[in-house]
Design a protein around this motif. Structure first.
Motif, short mmCIF file in Angstrom:
data_model
loop_
_atom_site.label_atom_id
_atom_site.label_comp_id
_atom_site.label_asym_id
_atom_site.label_seq_id
_atom_site.Cartn_x
_atom_site.Cartn_y
_atom_site.Cartn_z
N SER A 44 0.87 -1.14 0.32
CA SER A 44 0.05 0.12 0.05
C SER A 44 1.04 1.17 -0.09
CB SER A 44 -0.94 0.09 1.36
OG SER A 44 0.00 0.25 2.46
N THR A 45 0.22 2.28 -0.36
CA THR A 45 0.89 3.62 -0.35
C THR A 45 1.45 3.77 1.00
OG1 THR A 45 -0.47 4.31 -1.93
CG2 THR A 45 0.95 6.04 -0.83
N GLU A 46 0.64 3.67 2.11
CA GLU A 46 1.06 3.79 3.40
C GLU A 46 2.12 3.01 3.76
OE1 GLU A 46 -3.13 4.45 3.50
OE2 GLU A 46 -1.87 2.97 2.45
N ALA A 49 4.97 4.75 2.41
CA ALA A 49 5.52 5.77 3.31
C ALA A 49 5.98 5.74 4.55
CB ALA A 49 4.10 6.79 3.28
N ARG A 56 1.91 9.54 4.80
CA ARG A 56 1.52 9.53 3.29
C ARG A 56 1.07 10.96 2.84
NH1 ARG A 56 -4.15 6.65 1.54
NH2 ARG A 56 -4.99 8.37 2.95
N THR A 57 0.47 11.79 3.57
CA THR A 57 0.49 13.23 3.04
C THR A 57 1.79 13.81 2.49
OG1 THR A 57 0.50 13.71 5.33
CG2 THR A 57 -1.49 13.42 4.49
N LEU A 59 4.31 12.30 1.53
CA LEU A 59 4.67 11.65 0.10
C LEU A 59 4.00 12.17 -0.99
CD1 LEU A 59 6.15 8.85 -0.70
CD2 LEU A 59 4.09 7.82 -0.79
N TYR A 60 2.85 12.41 -0.76
CA TYR A 60 1.73 13.08 -1.73
C TYR A 60 2.27 14.73 -2.19
CZ TYR A 60 -1.05 8.97 -2.31
OH TYR A 60 -1.49 7.68 -2.58
N ALA A 66 -1.44 8.22 -6.33
CA ALA A 66 -0.88 6.85 -6.30
C ALA A 66 -0.23 6.63 -7.71
CB ALA A 66 -1.79 5.80 -5.79
#
Length: 226
Positions: A44-46, A49, A56-57, A59-60, A66
């Motif tokens: 997952s993206t989490e 991160a 995650r925020t 990362l974005y 994604a």
């Protein structure tokens, strides 16, 4: 020209921010590769991160969602694959040594990066670059050039080179991909040996159809001079 008409000097802060953003993107992509190896293709993206040590925020801030991260990971893998196979395009040795070297590199890479392969093939269906399909095409085209060179030296019709090259690459890729999902007790060395034998028999049949018999255990340069 007035002072307002003069071009403004480059904004050093903007350039530094762009460089920092590119560096951080690269760091996050490398973290993504580690996370995929750790957690598998369902990562997952989490988890990516977490591997990068950020929220995650955060990362974005460096990726537009994604899909952008998946595209960046795919681009990095394409670089890694290109580097892995680069030595194969300066061939030396016997035909069988060349075949075994190429197949060994391919099967070894997939065996060592199975989770990454599954991750990318899965997201290719979601619109991310299909680096393996693109890589397969690039390898087949390069192999076509190699075949045309050597068949031309031996005076064999080169019109079939592209069809043979794409067929061989498809055989190796599809067989290895299926083996990765269901090895059925076949280890990598055994698979590579089988594929090398099959590939040589196709090449040998192509050569014989052109009136040429080639010993797979004699170096190509020596065979050309014989």
């Amino acid at each position: 020209m007035t002072s307002t008409d003069r071009p403004r000097p480059p904004d050093g802060r903007a350039a530094r921010w762009a460089g920092q953003r590119d560096r951080r993107r690269r760091e996050f992509v490398e973290a993504g590769l580690r996370a995929i190896a750790r957690h598998g293709p369902e990562v997952s993206t989490e988890q990516i991160a977490d591997e990068a040590g950020v929220a995650r925020t955060r990362l974005y801030r460096h990726f537009d969602g994604a899909a952008d991260l998946q595209h960046a990971i795919a681009a990095r893998v394409a670089e890694l694959i290109t580097a892995e196979f680069a030595p194969l395009w300066n061939p030396s040795g016997t035909p069988m040594e060349l075949i075994r070297s190429a197949i060994g590199a391919h099967t070894r890479w997939l065996a060592e990066h199975g989770s990454l392969y599954r991750y990318l093939t899965r997201h290719a269906m979601d619109g991310a670059p299909d680096v393996f399909a693109d890589g397969k095409t690039a390898i087949a085209r390069q192999l076509t050039v190699v075949f045309e060179h050597y068949l031309g030296l031996f005076g064999v019709d080169t019109r079939v080179c592209e069809a043979v090259a794409f067929g061989l690459v498809g055989l190796v890729e599809s067989s290895t991909s299926r083996w990765l999902e269901n090895p059925r007790g076949v280890d990598r060395a055994e698979l590579a040996a089988l594929l090398a034998r099959w590939v040589w028999r196709i090449v040998d049949d192509t050569l014989r159809a052109g009136g040429l018999e080639l010993d797979p255990h004699i170096e190509l340069a020596a065979a050309n001079l014989a």
